[in-house]
Design a protein around this motif. Structure first.
Motif, PDB file in Angstrom:
ATOM      1  N   GLY A 164       1.479 -12.419   8.611  1.00 56.79           N
ATOM      2  CA  GLY A 164       0.612 -11.429   7.965  1.00 56.79           C
ATOM      3  C   GLY A 164       1.301 -10.083   7.841  1.00 56.79           C
ATOM      4  O   GLY A 164       0.915  -9.258   7.011  1.00 56.79           O
ATOM      5  N   HIS A 165       2.339  -9.861   8.645  1.00 56.38           N
ATOM      6  CA  HIS A 165       3.031  -8.575   8.607  1.00 56.38           C
ATOM      7  C   HIS A 165       4.381  -8.670   7.912  1.00 56.38           C
ATOM      8  O   HIS A 165       5.301  -7.902   8.200  1.00 56.38           O
ATOM      9  CB  HIS A 165       3.119  -7.980  10.013  1.00 56.38           C
ATOM     10  CG  HIS A 165       1.753  -7.687  10.546  1.00 56.38           C
ATOM     11  ND1 HIS A 165       0.946  -6.706   9.998  1.00 56.38           N
ATOM     12  CD2 HIS A 165       1.004  -8.311  11.490  1.00 56.38           C
ATOM     13  CE1 HIS A 165      -0.226  -6.721  10.614  1.00 56.38           C
ATOM     14  NE2 HIS A 165      -0.218  -7.690  11.513  1.00 56.38           N
ATOM     15  N   CYS A 175      -0.367  -0.682   6.190  1.00 55.51           N
ATOM     16  CA  CYS A 175      -0.939  -1.649   7.131  1.00 55.51           C
ATOM     17  C   CYS A 175      -1.044  -0.983   8.507  1.00 55.51           C
ATOM     18  O   CYS A 175      -0.229  -0.127   8.843  1.00 55.51           O
ATOM     19  CB  CYS A 175      -0.020  -2.865   7.186  1.00 55.51           C
ATOM     20  SG  CYS A 175      -0.568  -4.169   8.303  1.00 55.51           S
ATOM     21  N   CYS A 177       0.008  -1.964  11.096  1.00 60.00           N
ATOM     22  CA  CYS A 177       1.258  -2.198  11.830  1.00 60.00           C
ATOM     23  C   CYS A 177       2.307  -1.138  11.509  1.00 60.00           C
ATOM     24  O   CYS A 177       3.350  -1.079  12.157  1.00 60.00           O
ATOM     25  CB  CYS A 177       1.811  -3.588  11.534  1.00 60.00           C
ATOM     26  SG  CYS A 177       2.676  -3.729   9.961  1.00 60.00           S
ATOM     27  N   GLN A 179       3.823  -0.776   8.470  1.00 62.86           N
ATOM     28  CA  GLN A 179       4.561  -1.122   7.254  1.00 62.86           C
ATOM     29  C   GLN A 179       3.620  -0.999   6.045  1.00 62.86           C
ATOM     30  O   GLN A 179       2.425  -0.812   6.188  1.00 62.86           O
ATOM     31  CB  GLN A 179       5.082  -2.556   7.345  1.00 62.86           C
ATOM     32  CG  GLN A 179       5.960  -2.822   8.551  1.00 62.86           C
ATOM     33  CD  GLN A 179       6.491  -4.247   8.531  1.00 62.86           C
ATOM     34  OE1 GLN A 179       7.598  -4.505   8.101  1.00 62.86           O
ATOM     35  NE2 GLN A 179       5.665  -5.176   8.993  1.00 62.86           N
ATOM     36  N   CYS A 182       1.804  -5.273   3.523  1.00 57.60           N
ATOM     37  CA  CYS A 182       1.861  -6.549   4.255  1.00 57.60           C
ATOM     38  C   CYS A 182       0.918  -7.571   3.611  1.00 57.60           C
ATOM     39  O   CYS A 182      -0.110  -7.206   3.041  1.00 57.60           O
ATOM     40  CB  CYS A 182       1.425  -6.353   5.703  1.00 57.60           C
ATOM     41  SG  CYS A 182       2.585  -5.412   6.692  1.00 57.60           S
TER      42      CYS A 182
HETATM   43 ZN   LIG Z   1       1.443  -5.181   8.738  1.00 54.58          ZN
END
Ligand SMILES: [Zn+2]
Length: 310
Positions: A164-165, A175, A177, A179, A182
């Protein structure tokens, strides 16, 4: 007999498996928030299942738990399960101490992958049982669990399958995360809500599909982007780990046939343009788990089945 407990963000589902892996008894309860509540919910499930099958809680051969978060599978410690309010909680040890049976803890998507693998093998009608599958979970997030030659493959740091990333759109949304673009920001429950907001209590997936079917062009764009994202995740899994099948599950898959046919359409379009992809027949090798099949609870019961003796 073994117990599997799937501790989700809102509900906890637990099953007892007989020695042939059939479900003998099942219970479901709302999940509490925080260490004391989560532990109490798990204890309640075990106690009720023991009553249901007529044994003492300590008589179960093993208890496996699937939980959404980062876990230390060797110690049963939950490092982080943000939605449940758990940080550095020794869930496995605490439950084992109270029940008197061995407890293992696993990430919920990995547990569901084991359950999906069991489902695929059980549904197999032709000779040649698949030995390797990927389970693609389209829930709030997007992640996969990978079973290679019948064994769960976690990778060196436990992040195998966290596809997912993987960024697919350099100009896409930021995202959580850190990034940008994603897969999870496009093709997951949270990705759908971000692109197709609905009032609290409404299903964004259902609302999106209704609007897209009615011809709303914005909804069609979000829906088609979802299909391409899911197909991208599927292609990624087939090409990186060469599994026999990819099984889809999680809340987004409750849209059922429209999701499957939408993803089929994308995969066939790619196959028509690439003899290489066409030869792999990806569209014929994907399935959706029935939403009545408690994959994560069954998979949790199967965690480490070969290594547990009691
Ligand atoms: Zn992500």
């Amino acid at each position: 007999m073994r117990i599997g407990i799937d501790i989700g963000g809102t509900k906890t589902a637990a099953v007892v498996l007989d020695p042939g892996d059939g479900v003998l008894c099942a219970v479901t309860h709302p999940t509490g928030y925080g260490p004391a509540e989560v532990l109490a919910t798990a204890l309640r499930c075990v106690t009720e299942l023991a009553e249901g099958v007529g044994c003492a809680p300590g008589d179960f051969r093993s208890i496996g738990i699937g939980i959404p978060g980062a876990v230390n599978t060797a110690t049963g410690r939950v490092d982080h399960a943000v939605n449940l309010g758990l940080v550095g909680f020794d869930l496995g040890a605490e439950l084992a101490h109270r029940i008197g049976a061995p407890v293992r803890v696993e990430n919920d998507v990995n547990a569901a992958a084991l359950g999906a693998y069991r489902w695929v093998r059980g549904a197999e009608t032709e000779p040649g049982t698949p030995g390797s599958i990927a389970y693609l979970n389209l829930g709030t997030g997007l992640a996969a669990g990978i079973i290679l030659d019948g064994e769960l493959w976690r990778g060196s740091r436990g992040v195998a399958g966290e596809i997912g990333h993987i960024p697919v759109d350099p100009a896409g949304a930021l995202c959580p995360c850190g990034q940008r673009g994603c897969l999870e920001t496009i093709s997951s429950g949270s990705g759908i809500v971000r692109q197709w907001p609905v009032p609290d209590g409404e299903s964004a997936v259902r609302s999106l599909m209704v609007a897209a079917t009615a011809g709303n062009s914005a909804a069609v764009g979000v829906r088609d982007g979802l299909f391409v994202g899911v197909a991208t995740a599927i292609r990624l899994l087939f090409l990186s780990v060469d599994v026999q099948r990819v099984v889809l599950g999680g809340g987004v898959t409750t849209m059922g046939e429209p999701l499957l046919s939408g993803v089929h359409g994308v995969l066939r379009e790619w196959a028509a343009r690439s003899a290489f992809l066409g030869s792999l027949r990806l569209d014929e090798r994907i399935q959706i788990l029935p939403d009545t099949f408690p994959a994560a609870a069954i998979g949790a019961a199967l965690i480490g089945e070969n290594s547990w003796q009691k």
